[in-house]
Each structure stands twice: as C-alpha cells, then as structure tokens.
Write a protein that holds these residues in place. Structure first.
Motif, PDB file in Angstrom:
ATOM      1  N   GLU A 122       0.863  -1.202   0.000  1.00 42.90           N
ATOM      2  CA  GLU A 122       0.000   0.000   0.000  1.00 42.90           C
ATOM      3  C   GLU A 122       0.888   1.237   0.000  1.00 42.90           C
ATOM      4  N   GLY A 123       0.437   2.280  -0.708  1.00 41.48           N
ATOM      5  CA  GLY A 123       1.273   3.457  -0.748  1.00 41.48           C
ATOM      6  C   GLY A 123       0.531   4.710  -1.146  1.00 41.48           C
ATOM      7  N   ASP A 124       1.308   5.755  -1.389  1.00 41.98           N
ATOM      8  CA  ASP A 124       0.767   7.085  -1.631  1.00 41.98           C
ATOM      9  C   ASP A 124       0.188   7.232  -3.039  1.00 41.98           C
ATOM     10  N   SER A 126      -2.914   7.047  -4.063  1.00 43.40           N
ATOM     11  CA  SER A 126      -4.059   6.233  -4.472  1.00 43.40           C
ATOM     12  C   SER A 126      -5.109   7.155  -5.084  1.00 43.40           C
ATOM     13  N   ALA A 130      -6.948   8.236   0.786  1.00 41.96           N
ATOM     14  CA  ALA A 130      -5.979   9.259   1.190  1.00 41.96           C
ATOM     15  C   ALA A 130      -4.588   8.656   1.401  1.00 41.96           C
ATOM     16  N   ARG A 190       5.963   0.843  -4.436  1.00 44.78           N
ATOM     17  CA  ARG A 190       4.707   1.515  -4.752  1.00 44.78           C
ATOM     18  C   ARG A 190       4.548   1.785  -6.240  1.00 44.78           C
TER      19      ARG A 190
HETATM   20 MG    MG Z   1      -2.771   4.074  -0.788  1.00 47.70          MG
END
Ligand code: MG
Ligand code: HEM
Length: 330
Positions: A122-124, A126, A130, A190
């Motif tokens: 999971e990461g930034d 998306s 958020a 990511r």
């Molecule tokens: Mg995310």
C-alpha cells in the motif's frame, strides 16, 4: 509448504460473474475490508472468504474468476502483497487491517499487518483513498478524491475513465502528494502498484460485452465505493494484463522517487527499479522489502518463504526473468 497458485483459467472468456451463486451481501461488523476495491468486491460477493481473510492461492483464483485478471498479473500482485503483509506459515492474508485470525506472528521485524500496512505494498497517491500522512486511514473510500476522478474523466475521457484520463489523473495524484505530503514516496514497491491500479479499472471493470476500454462512471462508483459488481456485470472478454500502464507512464513520464526534505522536494531514487523493468521490480521486492522484514528466518517459516518467493517468481517467468534465491535453495 503452501499449495501453489492455480494456473490460467480453463475458460478465459466473458461470462456473468454477478450471478446467483455470488450474491452481494453487506459485510458484517467483524468482517475485514481494506484499500483494494476489487478484493472488497470479491469478498462482498463471496468469491473470497466474506470475512476478509483468505489464502493467496484462493485470492489469485478469485481475481481470475471474478475479473479475468491474467494469471501472471494476479500472481504478481497477490504474492508481492502476500509475502510482506500475510502470514506465510498459516498461509493467510487479511485484505485490510492486522488480524489475529491470520494466526501467530513470526518474529519481528516482520509485520504481518494485512493490506493496510503502509509502504510495503500500500502506498501514496491512491486514486480514491488518502495518503497515510493525511490521517492514517489508507483504506476508506474518499468522496473528495473520487470527485477528482470524475472531474478528470469528464475533462480528459469524455465522461468515461479511459487511458487518457488515467494519464492525467495519475499525474494529478502524484503532484498532490509532492505538494502536500512531506513523506510522499512512489519508489519501489509503490511504483508498480500505482500504475497497475491506474489501468486496472480500464482493463478489469469494463463489462466484457462492452470491451472498449471506457469505464462508465456509475460502474466506477459501484466498485470503488460500494465494492459491488454492477447488476448483470460480465467479466472481461479475455485475461487482462496491465501492459497498457506504459501508456499512462508515457503521458507524463515520472521517475520513481519521493520527497526527501519536506513538501516540494521530490527526488528521483536511483536505486528504485523503473516501471517497465518487471524483473528488477521482482528482485528489489524480494531482496529489499522482504528481507528487511525477514532477515533470518528458520524452520517452517523459512520453508514457507522459499515457496512463496518461488510462486512470486512464476509471475515473471514468462518475461524471461532470472530466478533469485536470497533464502537459499531447497
Ligand atoms: Mg494508498
Ligand atoms: C488498490 C492489493 C487485485 C484494482 C490495491 C491496494 C492493495 C491491493 C494493497 C492498495 C494500494 C494503494 O492504493 O495504496 C491487491 C491484491 C490483489 C488485487 C493483493 C490480488 C490479486 C486487484 C484486482 C483489481 C484491483 C483484480 C481490479 C479488478 C485495484 C485498484 C486499486 C487497488 C483500482 C486502487 C484503489 C485506489 O487507488 O483508490 N490493491 N489487489 N486489484 N486495487 Fe487491488
């Protein structure tokens, strides 16, 4: 050792998947849901365990059966997430938060935190969730972000989410992070998930009878928000890869990296593999992300890691990648 993932579907064509055997049911309070709208959908329709805890082989099977995700993409996505977020000894993964239902934890620094764990998969940036930095909630559907998705689909996709909209919206979400999130990163691992997730809705959520790469926005909301197959939804017409992610990258070529000293300090990470180089992404994920969590496994855990790392490898085998054995060979 854990069972191997299934091979390709015997019948790889379109068919009704929102069928009588897989009715939508609201999750119970104790059921786990997470940041992947597709896995939430598969759980809400009973393609994977409705409680949100299942085995990687069953999740691969469900991604193929429900969405006609190509066998290699399903294995690549599932095993890259499973090895860092799942319990390899019990062979169970939580599709959301950490759960005691996946069994006893292996020694730290292993996390086994489920798919919500930040920065191991999971990461930034998306599209509808958020960043971890914003409020720690990487899983909930965010209406404000979804309005951005809609806006870009009107401005660049003529009212549908397509590759043109995807290219522009990926840039927007990247700039959002660079400008607002001092911890922003889209370096490996990511990078591959961000781009694959940009095209998955185009490849996997367009009804197979329509088959034109133009996602209806009511269908987008059904998947992203309600985690529900639209009525009469037929899966894609053939097994789908994420190869057209390179079209999204080409629209605005962004090198993997992150903010290194506060907002607006985006710096390319020279050690992160580039998006098209799936062999290096596999190697980096095993050699760095995984080994940081499991520096010195022994016994059953070691056997299970070796098996799962091999299953992950089989997803890039047909690309001609060389298998690596950082945990030794059996
Ligand atoms: Mg995310
Ligand atoms: C997001 C895992 C299959 C579509 C995610 C995320 C995870 C994940 C951890 C959160 C990443 C983030 O946005 O930070 C998995 C695993 C799969 C799988 C383990 C097993 C095969 C699929 C399938 C589809 C899909 C089959 C499409 C049909 C998406 C999309 C997002 C996403 C569109 C982005 C959500 C957003 O940006 O708002 N997935 N996924 N995934 N996944 Fe999956």
């Amino acid at each position: 050792t854990p069972p191997p993932p299934p091979g390709p579907l015997e019948f790889g064509g379109t068919k009704l998947v929102n069928d009588a055997e897989h009715p939508f049911m609201d999750p119970k309070d104790t059921d786990i849901r997470g940041p992947c709208p597709a896995l939430n959908t598969l759980a809400n329709h009973g393609y994977i365990n409705r409680n949100g805890i299942d085995t990687p082989s069953n999740i691969v099977r469900a991604a193929m059966e429900g969405f006609n995700m190509h066998n290699n993409l399903a294995k690549f996505t599932c095993y890259s997430a499973f090895v860092v977020n799942g319990n390899m000894v019990t062979d169970l993964l939580s599709i959301g938060e950490k759960s005691a239902k996946t069994g006893p934890d292996p020694p730290q620094p292993a996390i086994v935190g489920g798919l919500n764990t930040h920065n191991v998969f999971e990461g930034d940036s998306s599209m509808t969730r958020a960043d971890f930095y914003d409020n720690g909630d990487v899983e909930s559907f965010n209406e404000t972000l979804f309005q951005g998705f809609i806006e870009y689909s009107y401005r660049f996709g003529g009212g549908r989410y397509n590759l043109t909209a995807a290219g522009e919206y990926r840039l927007k979400r990247t700039l959002d992070g660079i400008q607002n999130n001092p911890t922003f990163t889209i370096a490996s691992p990511r990078l591959f998930s961000a781009y694959s997730e940009s095209v998955n809705p185009i490849n996997l959520w367009v009804d197979g009878r329509q088959d034109d790469g133009q996602l209806r926005l009511d269908h987008a909301r059904s998947f992203f928000e309600a985690a529900r197959f639209p009525d009469d939804f037929h899966r894609p017409a053939r097994p789908m890869t994420a190869d057209n992610e390179e079209v999204v990258l080409a629209a605005h070529p962004i090198e993997p990296g992150g903010n290194i000293n506060g907002v607006n300090t985006y710096t390319v990470d020279p050690n992160s593999p580039r998006l098209p180089d799936k062999c290096s992404i596999y190697e980096h994920h095993v050699n760095y992300t995984l080994r940081t969590l499991y520096p010195n496994p022994t016994g059953n855990l070691l056997d299970a890691i070796r098996a799962n790392v091999h299953y992950f490898y089989t997803s890039v085998q047909e690309r001609g990648c060389t298998e690596i054995y950082p945990y030794g060979r059996v």
